[in-house]
Design a protein around this motif. Sequence first.
Motif, PDB file in Angstrom:
ATOM      1  N   GLN A  21      72.764  46.689  -1.757  1.00  0.00           N
ATOM      2  CA  GLN A  21      72.534  46.641  -0.314  1.00  0.00           C
ATOM      3  C   GLN A  21      71.406  47.582   0.118  1.00  0.00           C
ATOM      4  O   GLN A  21      70.611  47.232   0.996  1.00  0.00           O
ATOM      5  N   ARG A  24      68.235  45.877  -0.727  1.00  0.00           N
ATOM      6  CA  ARG A  24      67.973  44.828   0.265  1.00  0.00           C
ATOM      7  C   ARG A  24      67.421  45.436   1.554  1.00  0.00           C
ATOM      8  O   ARG A  24      66.497  44.892   2.169  1.00  0.00           O
ATOM      9  N   ALA A  28      63.745  44.689   3.140  1.00  0.00           N
ATOM     10  CA  ALA A  28      63.627  44.182   4.514  1.00  0.00           C
ATOM     11  C   ALA A  28      62.709  45.081   5.334  1.00  0.00           C
ATOM     12  O   ALA A  28      61.843  44.596   6.078  1.00  0.00           O
ATOM     13  N   PHE A  33      61.161  43.190   8.309  1.00  0.00           N
ATOM     14  CA  PHE A  33      62.364  42.555   8.835  1.00  0.00           C
ATOM     15  C   PHE A  33      63.339  43.639   9.305  1.00  0.00           C
ATOM     16  O   PHE A  33      64.396  43.859   8.730  1.00  0.00           O
ATOM     17  N   TYR A  34      62.958  44.294  10.384  1.00  0.00           N
ATOM     18  CA  TYR A  34      63.711  45.449  10.860  1.00  0.00           C
ATOM     19  C   TYR A  34      65.103  45.073  11.363  1.00  0.00           C
ATOM     20  O   TYR A  34      66.062  45.812  11.167  1.00  0.00           O
ATOM     21  N   GLU A  36      67.012  42.625  10.327  1.00  0.00           N
ATOM     22  CA  GLU A  36      67.850  42.413   9.144  1.00  0.00           C
ATOM     23  C   GLU A  36      68.263  43.755   8.545  1.00  0.00           C
ATOM     24  O   GLU A  36      69.420  43.953   8.157  1.00  0.00           O
ATOM     25  N   GLY A  37      67.331  44.687   8.477  1.00  0.00           N
ATOM     26  CA  GLY A  37      67.629  46.013   7.953  1.00  0.00           C
ATOM     27  C   GLY A  37      68.703  46.724   8.755  1.00  0.00           C
ATOM     28  O   GLY A  37      69.593  47.373   8.187  1.00  0.00           O
ATOM     29  N   PHE A  39      71.132  45.328  10.392  1.00  0.00           N
ATOM     30  CA  PHE A  39      72.433  44.727  10.098  1.00  0.00           C
ATOM     31  C   PHE A  39      72.945  45.099   8.710  1.00  0.00           C
ATOM     32  O   PHE A  39      74.154  45.226   8.512  1.00  0.00           O
ATOM     33  N   ILE A  40      72.062  45.284   7.759  1.00  0.00           N
ATOM     34  CA  ILE A  40      72.485  45.744   6.431  1.00  0.00           C
ATOM     35  C   ILE A  40      73.081  47.143   6.553  1.00  0.00           C
ATOM     36  O   ILE A  40      74.148  47.428   6.000  1.00  0.00           O
TER      37      ILE A  40
END
Length: 66
Positions: A21, A24, A28, A33-34, A36-37, A39-40
Motif C-alpha cells: 500500500q 501504491r 500515485a 494522482f493525489y 488516490e493517494g 484514499f490509500i
Amino acid sequence: MTQNFRSIENNQEKYQAYKVQIERFKKAREQGFYFEGIFILYATLEDRMSAFLYHAGALNNQRQKL
C-alpha cells in the motif's frame, strides 16, 4: 482487474500488505494522482484505528461496532 482478497493471517503478511500500500501511495503521488493517494492513506489509517479500538476493547471480536 479482478482481485481476490483474503484475510491476513500473521504479522509478516500484514507487513507485506502495508508495504504494497505504501508503494501504491508513492506511485500515485509521483504520477500526480493525489486523490488516490489520499484514499490509500485513509484506508491505512482506518485499518490502524480499527486495530487500536479492537485492542482497547471498544469493538467486539468481529471488529464490528458494538
